[in-house]
Motif scaffolding. Structure first.
Motif, PDB file in Angstrom:
ATOM      1  N   GLY A  39      -7.946  49.965   1.733  1.00 39.43           N
ATOM      2  CA  GLY A  39      -7.479  48.647   1.313  1.00 39.43           C
ATOM      3  C   GLY A  39      -6.144  48.798   0.613  1.00 39.43           C
ATOM      4  O   GLY A  39      -5.123  49.065   1.232  1.00 39.43           O
ATOM      5  N   ARG A  40      -6.154  48.682  -0.706  1.00 43.66           N
ATOM      6  CA  ARG A  40      -4.913  48.846  -1.468  1.00 43.66           C
ATOM      7  C   ARG A  40      -4.788  50.225  -2.084  1.00 43.66           C
ATOM      8  O   ARG A  40      -3.885  50.501  -2.849  1.00 43.66           O
ATOM      9  CB  ARG A  40      -4.828  47.761  -2.564  1.00 43.66           C
ATOM     10  CG  ARG A  40      -4.700  46.355  -2.013  1.00 43.66           C
ATOM     11  CD  ARG A  40      -3.461  46.230  -1.125  1.00 43.66           C
ATOM     12  NE  ARG A  40      -3.343  44.905  -0.539  1.00 43.66           N
ATOM     13  CZ  ARG A  40      -3.856  44.537   0.619  1.00 43.66           C
ATOM     14  NH1 ARG A  40      -4.558  45.397   1.334  1.00 43.66           N
ATOM     15  NH2 ARG A  40      -3.682  43.319   1.091  1.00 43.66           N
ATOM     16  N   GLU A  57      -4.538  50.662   7.339  1.00 45.52           N
ATOM     17  CA  GLU A  57      -4.464  49.795   6.159  1.00 45.52           C
ATOM     18  C   GLU A  57      -5.025  48.425   6.532  1.00 45.52           C
ATOM     19  O   GLU A  57      -4.567  47.779   7.468  1.00 45.52           O
ATOM     20  CB  GLU A  57      -3.025  49.641   5.682  1.00 45.52           C
ATOM     21  CG  GLU A  57      -2.896  48.742   4.454  1.00 45.52           C
ATOM     22  CD  GLU A  57      -1.457  48.517   4.047  1.00 45.52           C
ATOM     23  OE1 GLU A  57      -1.175  47.461   3.463  1.00 45.52           O
ATOM     24  OE2 GLU A  57      -0.619  49.403   4.321  1.00 45.52           O
ATOM     25  N   ASN A  58      -6.020  48.008   5.792  1.00 46.26           N
ATOM     26  CA  ASN A  58      -6.682  46.736   6.065  1.00 46.26           C
ATOM     27  C   ASN A  58      -5.904  45.606   5.396  1.00 46.26           C
ATOM     28  O   ASN A  58      -5.995  45.406   4.192  1.00 46.26           O
ATOM     29  CB  ASN A  58      -8.122  46.788   5.550  1.00 46.26           C
ATOM     30  CG  ASN A  58      -8.899  45.527   5.855  1.00 46.26           C
ATOM     31  OD1 ASN A  58      -8.398  44.628   6.532  1.00 46.26           O
ATOM     32  ND2 ASN A  58     -10.121  45.457   5.369  1.00 46.26           N
ATOM     33  N   GLN A  61      -6.177  39.108   5.163  1.00 42.10           N
ATOM     34  CA  GLN A  61      -6.315  38.469   3.850  1.00 42.10           C
ATOM     35  C   GLN A  61      -6.730  37.003   3.912  1.00 42.10           C
ATOM     36  O   GLN A  61      -6.576  36.264   2.942  1.00 42.10           O
ATOM     37  CB  GLN A  61      -5.005  38.587   3.085  1.00 42.10           C
ATOM     38  CG  GLN A  61      -4.571  40.020   2.837  1.00 42.10           C
ATOM     39  CD  GLN A  61      -3.392  40.116   1.906  1.00 42.10           C
ATOM     40  OE1 GLN A  61      -3.372  39.521   0.836  1.00 42.10           O
ATOM     41  NE2 GLN A  61      -2.381  40.863   2.313  1.00 42.10           N
ATOM     42  N   SER A  75     -11.917  41.288   4.552  1.00 42.33           N
ATOM     43  CA  SER A  75     -12.088  42.411   3.629  1.00 42.33           C
ATOM     44  C   SER A  75     -10.793  42.959   3.060  1.00 42.33           C
ATOM     45  O   SER A  75     -10.807  43.700   2.082  1.00 42.33           O
ATOM     46  CB  SER A  75     -12.871  43.533   4.311  1.00 42.33           C
ATOM     47  OG  SER A  75     -12.248  43.907   5.531  1.00 42.33           O
ATOM     48  N   GLY A  76      -9.644  42.581   3.643  1.00 36.58           N
ATOM     49  CA  GLY A  76      -8.375  43.034   3.090  1.00 36.58           C
ATOM     50  C   GLY A  76      -7.819  42.127   2.017  1.00 36.58           C
ATOM     51  O   GLY A  76      -6.799  42.442   1.385  1.00 36.58           O
ATOM     52  N   ALA A  77      -8.474  40.992   1.784  1.00 34.87           N
ATOM     53  CA  ALA A  77      -8.004  40.052   0.757  1.00 34.87           C
ATOM     54  C   ALA A  77      -8.085  40.689  -0.625  1.00 34.87           C
ATOM     55  O   ALA A  77      -8.984  41.486  -0.912  1.00 34.87           O
ATOM     56  CB  ALA A  77      -8.829  38.773   0.794  1.00 34.87           C
ATOM     57  N   LEU A  78      -7.140  40.347  -1.485  1.00 34.11           N
ATOM     58  CA  LEU A  78      -7.108  40.911  -2.831  1.00 34.11           C
ATOM     59  C   LEU A  78      -8.125  40.214  -3.731  1.00 34.11           C
ATOM     60  O   LEU A  78      -8.191  38.980  -3.784  1.00 34.11           O
ATOM     61  CB  LEU A  78      -5.710  40.774  -3.431  1.00 34.11           C
ATOM     62  CG  LEU A  78      -4.616  41.576  -2.729  1.00 34.11           C
ATOM     63  CD1 LEU A  78      -3.265  41.290  -3.376  1.00 34.11           C
ATOM     64  CD2 LEU A  78      -4.921  43.063  -2.775  1.00 34.11           C
ATOM     65  N   SER A 103      -8.994  45.485  -3.005  1.00 34.88           N
ATOM     66  CA  SER A 103      -9.344  44.520  -1.957  1.00 34.88           C
ATOM     67  C   SER A 103     -10.835  44.223  -1.983  1.00 34.88           C
ATOM     68  O   SER A 103     -11.633  44.915  -2.626  1.00 34.88           O
ATOM     69  CB  SER A 103      -8.969  45.090  -0.586  1.00 34.88           C
ATOM     70  OG  SER A 103      -9.753  46.233  -0.299  1.00 34.88           O
TER      71      SER A 103
END
Length: 281
Positions: A39-40, A57-58, A61, A75-78, A103
């Protein structure tokens, strides 16, 4: 990563949606290419030699809400963005996450939490890409949430891990102003107690008896430096990058903390972060 440490990946790709994530993982599996979905990068330490194979890298978002206080998120959303947008809409349940930089997927993997709350407590369901290539739904009970863990923890780098695509969260109506005040308080507390240098947050899990940072400080290690890495003088469960730190510097501090706490107190410190990449040879 948030540590700003680690070697290169052989291959690197960014998935901008859950659909692209499925395609990239499926291609890697089809061609027998080792892969790692990140993620991040806020809870991993990458080896100095880097990562063999493909790093994905996911970046998906997308988030949306229904009328029953349910939040849907790729799932990549913060996580912090979810907390702020939910609070703005007068929906509580994630306000504790306002200062967590990771994330949604990473939060679920490690059952992220703060101030007595955990992501597992509001997760209703997750959509995952299974090892056999099928897409399926998992209930919260099936995700095996525990303290800083889930069924997904430790799968990184196995090559056939389950990949979280999206999740649903059950929230609750709450006055937006009250939520804003809570988030402001959490933010102040975090800024007061945690270092600002590059790090990956808490390195070790809390032990049964004591917070890991307390034990590390009592062992006399607060402020200890190896190379460009240091056990933070502000919070002993944080290792920070003072500039130019190597992954081996951080690993040496991890080993030192575990050794001294075990020797002085008879307590084993368990890692909260994950070590990924080529550490051997």
């Amino acid at each position: 990563t948030s540590f700003r440490i680690g070697g290169p990946a052989d291959l690197y790709a960014v998935a901008t949606s859950s659909q692209e994530l499925v395609v990239l993982v499926s291609l890697a599996r089809e061609h027998d290419i080792p892969y790692l979905v990140i993620g991040r990068g806020t809870n991993i330490l990458v080896a100095d030699k880097g990562i063999r194979g493909l790093v994905i890298e996911n970046g998906g978002q997308e988030i949306w809400f229904d009328n029953d206080a349910v939040l849907y998120a790729e799932s990549g959303a913060l996580l912090g963005d979810l907390a702020r947008e939910s609070a703005r809409r007068g929906l509580g349940g994630l306000e504790w996450a306002v200062g967590i930089p990771g994330s949604v997927g990473g939060a679920i993997v490690g059952n992220a939490g703060a101030y007595g709350c955990y992501i597992g407590g509001v997760t209703r369901e997750a959509t995952v890409l299974a090892a056999d290539g099928t897409v399926r739904e998992l209930s919260a009970a099936e995700m095996g949430f525990g303290y800083r863990t889930s069924r997904f923890k430790g799968q990184a780098g196995e090559g056939q891990q389950e990949v979280i695509l999206s999740a649903e969260f059950a929230l609750r109506p709450e006055p937006a102003q009250e939520l804003a005040e809570k988030m402001a308080d959490y933010t102040r507390r975090r800024e007061t107690s945690q270092p600002t240098e590059p790090s990956v947050g808490s390195v070790f899990k809390r032990t049964r008896q004591y917070p890991a940072g307390f034990l590390i400080e009592q062992a006399g290690l607060k402020g200890t430096r190896i190379g460009g890495a240091q056990i933070s003088p502000k919070h002993a469960n944080f290792i920070v990058n003072l500039g130019g730190a190597r992954a081996l510097d951080v690993k040496a501090l991890i080993d030192l903390a575990q050794e001294q706490v075990r020797e002085q107190f008879g307590i084993d410190l368990e890692l909260e972060i994950e070590l990924v990449g080529e550490w051997n040879g």
